[in-house]
Design a protein around this motif. Structure first.
Motif, short mmCIF file in Angstrom:
data_model
loop_
_atom_site.label_atom_id
_atom_site.label_comp_id
_atom_site.label_asym_id
_atom_site.label_seq_id
_atom_site.Cartn_x
_atom_site.Cartn_y
_atom_site.Cartn_z
N PRO A 32 0.80 -1.23 0.00
CA PRO A 32 0.00 0.00 0.00
C PRO A 32 0.83 1.28 0.00
O PRO A 32 0.49 2.25 -0.68
CB PRO A 32 -0.83 -0.12 1.28
N PHE A 33 1.92 1.30 0.76
CA PHE A 33 2.76 2.50 0.83
C PHE A 33 3.38 2.80 -0.53
O PHE A 33 3.38 3.94 -0.99
CB PHE A 33 3.85 2.30 1.89
N PHE A 34 3.89 1.77 -1.19
CA PHE A 34 4.49 1.96 -2.51
C PHE A 34 3.44 2.43 -3.52
O PHE A 34 3.70 3.30 -4.36
CB PHE A 34 5.13 0.66 -2.99
N SER A 35 2.24 1.88 -3.42
CA SER A 35 1.18 2.26 -4.35
C SER A 35 0.82 3.73 -4.20
O SER A 35 0.71 4.47 -5.19
CB SER A 35 -0.05 1.39 -4.12
N ARG A 54 -5.95 -3.79 -19.01
CA ARG A 54 -6.73 -3.48 -17.80
C ARG A 54 -5.84 -3.80 -16.60
O ARG A 54 -5.43 -4.94 -16.40
CB ARG A 54 -8.01 -4.31 -17.75
N LEU A 55 -5.56 -2.79 -15.78
CA LEU A 55 -4.66 -2.93 -14.65
C LEU A 55 -5.46 -3.01 -13.35
O LEU A 55 -6.28 -2.13 -13.07
CB LEU A 55 -3.69 -1.75 -14.59
N GLU A 56 -5.21 -4.05 -12.56
CA GLU A 56 -5.84 -4.20 -11.25
C GLU A 56 -4.74 -4.17 -10.19
O GLU A 56 -3.94 -5.11 -10.09
CB GLU A 56 -6.61 -5.51 -11.17
N LEU A 57 -4.70 -3.10 -9.41
CA LEU A 57 -3.75 -2.98 -8.31
C LEU A 57 -4.50 -3.30 -7.02
O LEU A 57 -5.40 -2.56 -6.61
CB LEU A 57 -3.17 -1.57 -8.24
N ILE A 58 -4.11 -4.38 -6.37
CA ILE A 58 -4.77 -4.83 -5.15
C ILE A 58 -3.81 -4.59 -3.99
O ILE A 58 -2.76 -5.23 -3.89
CB ILE A 58 -5.15 -6.32 -5.23
N MET A 59 -4.15 -3.63 -3.13
CA MET A 59 -3.28 -3.28 -2.01
C MET A 59 -3.45 -4.29 -0.87
O MET A 59 -4.56 -4.47 -0.36
CB MET A 59 -3.60 -1.87 -1.50
N ARG A 60 -2.35 -4.91 -0.49
CA ARG A 60 -2.36 -5.87 0.62
C ARG A 60 -1.11 -5.68 1.46
O ARG A 60 -0.08 -5.25 0.95
CB ARG A 60 -2.43 -7.31 0.10
N ASP A 61 -1.21 -6.05 2.74
CA ASP A 61 -0.05 -5.90 3.62
C ASP A 61 0.80 -7.16 3.68
O ASP A 61 1.75 -7.24 4.46
CB ASP A 61 -0.48 -5.47 5.03
N HIS A 62 0.49 -8.17 2.84
CA HIS A 62 1.30 -9.38 2.79
C HIS A 62 1.17 -9.98 1.39
O HIS A 62 0.25 -9.65 0.64
CB HIS A 62 0.85 -10.39 3.84
N ILE A 63 2.06 -10.89 1.07
CA ILE A 63 2.06 -11.44 -0.29
C ILE A 63 0.99 -12.50 -0.49
O ILE A 63 0.43 -12.61 -1.58
CB ILE A 63 3.46 -11.99 -0.65
N GLY A 64 0.69 -13.28 0.52
CA GLY A 64 -0.32 -14.32 0.38
C GLY A 64 0.08 -15.37 -0.64
O GLY A 64 1.26 -15.67 -0.83
#
Length: 230
Positions: A32-35, A54-64
Protein backbone atom coordinates in the motif's frame (compact mmCIF):
# COMPACT_ATOMS: atom_id res chain seq x y z
CA UNK A 1 21.70 -20.28 -8.44
CA UNK A 2 24.37 -17.59 -8.65
CA UNK A 3 23.66 -13.94 -9.54
CA UNK A 4 25.13 -14.33 -13.05
CA UNK A 5 22.90 -17.28 -13.91
CA UNK A 6 19.91 -15.50 -12.38
CA UNK A 7 20.56 -12.58 -14.72
CA UNK A 8 20.80 -14.86 -17.76
CA UNK A 9 17.53 -16.57 -16.86
CA UNK A 10 15.83 -13.21 -16.24
CA UNK A 11 16.88 -12.00 -19.70
CA UNK A 12 15.72 -15.22 -21.35
CA UNK A 13 12.30 -15.04 -19.69
CA UNK A 14 11.83 -11.42 -20.74
CA UNK A 15 13.05 -12.06 -24.29
CA UNK A 16 10.49 -14.83 -24.68
CA UNK A 17 7.70 -12.28 -24.19
CA UNK A 18 9.25 -9.42 -26.12
CA UNK A 19 7.11 -9.88 -29.24
CA UNK A 20 3.78 -10.22 -27.40
CA UNK A 21 1.16 -7.50 -27.47
CA UNK A 22 0.49 -5.76 -24.15
CA UNK A 23 -3.19 -6.45 -23.54
CA UNK A 24 -5.68 -8.18 -21.27
CA UNK A 25 -5.84 -8.02 -17.48
CA UNK A 26 -2.78 -7.45 -15.28
CA UNK A 27 -3.43 -8.21 -11.62
CA UNK A 28 -0.79 -6.97 -9.16
CA UNK A 29 -0.46 -7.53 -5.41
CA UNK A 30 1.16 -4.28 -4.25
CA UNK A 31 2.42 -2.81 -1.01
CA UNK A 32 0.00 0.00 0.00
CA UNK A 33 2.76 2.50 0.83
CA UNK A 34 4.49 1.96 -2.51
CA UNK A 35 1.18 2.26 -4.35
CA UNK A 36 0.28 5.58 -2.72
CA UNK A 37 3.78 7.01 -2.80
CA UNK A 38 5.11 6.09 -6.23
CA UNK A 39 2.45 4.54 -8.45
CA UNK A 40 -0.72 6.58 -7.97
CA UNK A 41 0.37 9.79 -9.66
CA UNK A 42 1.92 7.97 -12.65
CA UNK A 43 -0.79 5.45 -13.52
CA UNK A 44 -2.55 7.64 -16.09
CA UNK A 45 0.54 7.84 -18.27
CA UNK A 46 1.10 4.07 -18.09
CA UNK A 47 -2.49 3.32 -19.07
CA UNK A 48 -2.29 5.84 -21.93
CA UNK A 49 0.71 3.94 -23.28
CA UNK A 50 -1.17 0.62 -23.18
CA UNK A 51 -4.82 1.18 -24.17
CA UNK A 52 -5.57 -2.56 -24.47
CA UNK A 53 -4.50 -3.30 -20.89
CA UNK A 54 -6.73 -3.48 -17.80
CA UNK A 55 -4.66 -2.93 -14.65
CA UNK A 56 -5.84 -4.20 -11.25
CA UNK A 57 -3.75 -2.98 -8.31
CA UNK A 58 -4.77 -4.83 -5.15
CA UNK A 59 -3.28 -3.28 -2.01
CA UNK A 60 -2.36 -5.87 0.62
CA UNK A 61 -0.05 -5.90 3.62
CA UNK A 62 1.30 -9.38 2.79
CA UNK A 63 2.06 -11.44 -0.29
CA UNK A 64 -0.32 -14.32 0.38
CA UNK A 65 -0.70 -16.97 -2.33
CA UNK A 66 -0.08 -15.35 -5.70
CA UNK A 67 -1.28 -18.38 -7.66
CA UNK A 68 -4.46 -19.07 -5.69
CA UNK A 69 -5.35 -15.37 -5.72
CA UNK A 70 -4.71 -15.12 -9.48
CA UNK A 71 -1.98 -12.48 -9.29
CA UNK A 72 0.41 -12.01 -12.19
CA UNK A 73 3.04 -10.44 -9.93
CA UNK A 74 3.63 -8.62 -6.65
CA UNK A 75 5.56 -5.53 -5.56
CA UNK A 76 6.63 -5.99 -1.95
CA UNK A 77 9.10 -4.54 0.53
CA UNK A 78 11.29 -7.01 2.42
CA UNK A 79 13.03 -10.24 1.48
CA UNK A 80 11.01 -12.34 -1.00
CA UNK A 81 9.77 -15.89 -0.42
CA UNK A 82 12.42 -18.48 -1.23
CA UNK A 83 10.38 -21.32 -2.72
CA UNK A 84 8.07 -21.30 -5.73
CA UNK A 85 8.77 -17.76 -6.92
CA UNK A 86 11.23 -15.81 -9.00
CA UNK A 87 12.00 -12.17 -8.30
CA UNK A 88 13.74 -9.00 -9.40
CA UNK A 89 15.20 -6.53 -6.91
CA UNK A 90 13.87 -3.08 -7.73
CA UNK A 91 15.42 -0.92 -5.02
CA UNK A 92 17.38 -0.78 -1.77
CA UNK A 93 16.23 2.20 0.29
CA UNK A 94 18.03 3.45 3.40
CA UNK A 95 16.40 3.13 6.81
CA UNK A 96 16.43 6.41 8.75
CA UNK A 97 16.01 6.68 12.53
CA UNK A 98 14.08 9.90 13.14
CA UNK A 99 12.31 12.03 15.72
CA UNK A 100 10.57 15.39 15.81
CA UNK A 101 12.42 18.51 17.00
CA UNK A 102 9.89 18.75 19.86
CA UNK A 103 10.68 15.22 21.04
CA UNK A 104 14.42 15.85 20.93
CA UNK A 105 14.07 19.15 22.78
CA UNK A 106 12.09 17.44 25.54
CA UNK A 107 14.05 14.18 25.84
CA UNK A 108 17.46 14.95 24.36
CA UNK A 109 19.13 13.45 21.32
CA UNK A 110 20.66 9.97 21.73
CA UNK A 111 24.32 9.92 20.79
CA UNK A 112 24.55 6.20 19.98
CA UNK A 113 21.99 3.49 19.14
CA UNK A 114 22.58 1.93 22.56
CA UNK A 115 21.07 5.09 24.11
CA UNK A 116 17.66 4.23 22.64
CA UNK A 117 17.05 2.01 25.66
CA UNK A 118 16.33 5.26 27.53
CA UNK A 119 13.93 6.60 24.89
CA UNK A 120 10.39 5.91 23.69
CA UNK A 121 10.27 4.28 20.27
CA UNK A 122 7.45 3.57 17.82
CA UNK A 123 7.29 0.01 16.54
CA UNK A 124 6.15 -1.03 13.08
CA UNK A 125 4.39 -4.37 12.77
CA UNK A 126 5.80 -7.02 10.47
CA UNK A 127 2.68 -8.27 8.64
CA UNK A 128 4.27 -11.70 8.17
CA UNK A 129 4.87 -12.42 11.85
CA UNK A 130 2.56 -9.97 13.61
CA UNK A 131 5.50 -8.86 15.75
CA UNK A 132 7.46 -5.63 15.63
CA UNK A 133 10.31 -5.31 13.18
CA UNK A 134 13.64 -5.53 14.98
CA UNK A 135 15.93 -2.52 14.83
CA UNK A 136 19.46 -2.93 13.55
CA UNK A 137 22.14 -0.36 12.78
CA UNK A 138 24.90 -0.81 10.21
CA UNK A 139 28.07 1.13 9.52
CA UNK A 140 30.35 -0.62 7.07
CA UNK A 141 30.99 -4.07 8.53
CA UNK A 142 29.79 -2.99 11.99
CA UNK A 143 26.31 -4.21 13.00
CA UNK A 144 24.56 -3.06 16.17
CA UNK A 145 21.14 -4.63 16.93
CA UNK A 146 19.00 -3.20 19.72
CA UNK A 147 15.86 -4.17 21.56
CA UNK A 148 13.88 -0.96 21.47
CA UNK A 149 11.46 0.19 24.17
CA UNK A 150 8.08 0.92 22.56
CA UNK A 151 4.64 1.73 23.93
CA UNK A 152 3.11 2.16 20.47
CA UNK A 153 3.04 -0.28 17.56
CA UNK A 154 1.37 0.56 14.24
CA UNK A 155 0.78 -1.25 10.95
CA UNK A 156 0.51 1.83 8.72
CA UNK A 157 3.47 3.93 7.58
CA UNK A 158 1.59 7.23 7.43
CA UNK A 159 0.26 6.73 10.97
CA UNK A 160 3.79 6.02 12.19
CA UNK A 161 5.20 9.13 10.51
CA UNK A 162 2.33 11.27 11.79
CA UNK A 163 2.76 10.06 15.38
CA UNK A 164 6.51 10.58 15.20
CA UNK A 165 6.06 14.08 13.79
CA UNK A 166 3.81 14.95 16.74
CA UNK A 167 6.40 13.80 19.29
CA UNK A 168 5.12 10.32 20.22
CA UNK A 169 8.59 8.81 19.98
CA UNK A 170 11.51 7.78 17.79
CA UNK A 171 10.74 5.83 14.61
CA UNK A 172 12.51 4.10 11.77
CA UNK A 173 11.28 5.07 8.31
CA UNK A 174 12.34 4.41 4.73
CA UNK A 175 14.25 7.15 2.96
CA UNK A 176 12.12 6.51 -0.13
CA UNK A 177 9.27 9.00 -0.01
CA UNK A 178 10.56 10.82 3.06
CA UNK A 179 12.61 13.53 1.39
CA UNK A 180 9.93 16.20 1.72
CA UNK A 181 9.35 15.72 5.44
CA UNK A 182 13.07 15.55 6.17
CA UNK A 183 13.80 18.68 4.13
CA UNK A 184 10.97 20.52 5.91
CA UNK A 185 12.65 19.90 9.28
CA UNK A 186 9.54 18.26 10.75
CA UNK A 187 11.61 15.13 11.37
CA UNK A 188 15.33 14.93 12.15
CA UNK A 189 17.65 12.03 11.36
CA UNK A 190 19.30 10.96 14.61
CA UNK A 191 22.13 8.67 13.47
CA UNK A 192 23.45 9.86 10.08
CA UNK A 193 26.77 8.24 11.02
CA UNK A 194 25.07 4.80 10.80
CA UNK A 195 24.02 5.00 7.13
CA UNK A 196 24.10 1.42 5.88
CA UNK A 197 20.87 -0.23 7.07
CA UNK A 198 18.63 -0.73 4.02
CA UNK A 199 15.31 -2.34 3.08
CA UNK A 200 14.64 -3.88 -0.35
CA UNK A 201 11.70 -3.67 -2.73
CA UNK A 202 11.14 -6.68 -4.99
CA UNK A 203 9.01 -7.54 -7.97
CA UNK A 204 7.91 -11.13 -7.34
CA UNK A 205 6.55 -13.51 -9.98
CA UNK A 206 4.66 -16.75 -9.34
CA UNK A 207 6.82 -18.94 -11.59
CA UNK A 208 9.94 -19.09 -13.76
CA UNK A 209 7.94 -19.74 -16.90
CA UNK A 210 7.66 -17.40 -19.88
CA UNK A 211 6.80 -13.93 -18.55
CA UNK A 212 3.96 -12.15 -20.34
CA UNK A 213 4.67 -8.84 -22.05
CA UNK A 214 2.18 -7.05 -19.78
CA UNK A 215 4.18 -8.17 -16.72
CA UNK A 216 7.47 -7.16 -18.28
CA UNK A 217 6.39 -3.65 -19.32
CA UNK A 218 4.80 -2.91 -15.94
CA UNK A 219 7.91 -4.09 -14.10
CA UNK A 220 10.10 -1.89 -16.30
CA UNK A 221 7.70 1.03 -15.80
CA UNK A 222 7.97 0.71 -12.00
CA UNK A 223 11.75 0.44 -12.24
CA UNK A 224 11.85 3.70 -14.17
CA UNK A 225 9.69 5.45 -11.57
CA UNK A 226 11.98 4.30 -8.78
CA UNK A 227 14.98 5.62 -10.67
CA UNK A 228 13.40 9.06 -10.51
CA UNK A 229 12.11 8.75 -6.93
CA UNK A 230 15.29 7.39 -5.35
Amino acid sequence: MGPHLDGIEEAAIDAAGATEKVRGRLRVNVDPFFSRLVLARELASFLDQHPDLRLELIMRDHIGDLVADAFDMALRFGEPPVAGFTNRKMLETRILTVASPAYLEKHGKPGHPRDLINHTCIDYQDPTTGRAFEWEFRRGSEIFPIRQSARLMVSDVETMIGACREGAGIAQIMELGSQHIMESGKLVEIFPDWPDETFPLYAIFPSRRHRAAKVRVFTDFCSGLLGRAD
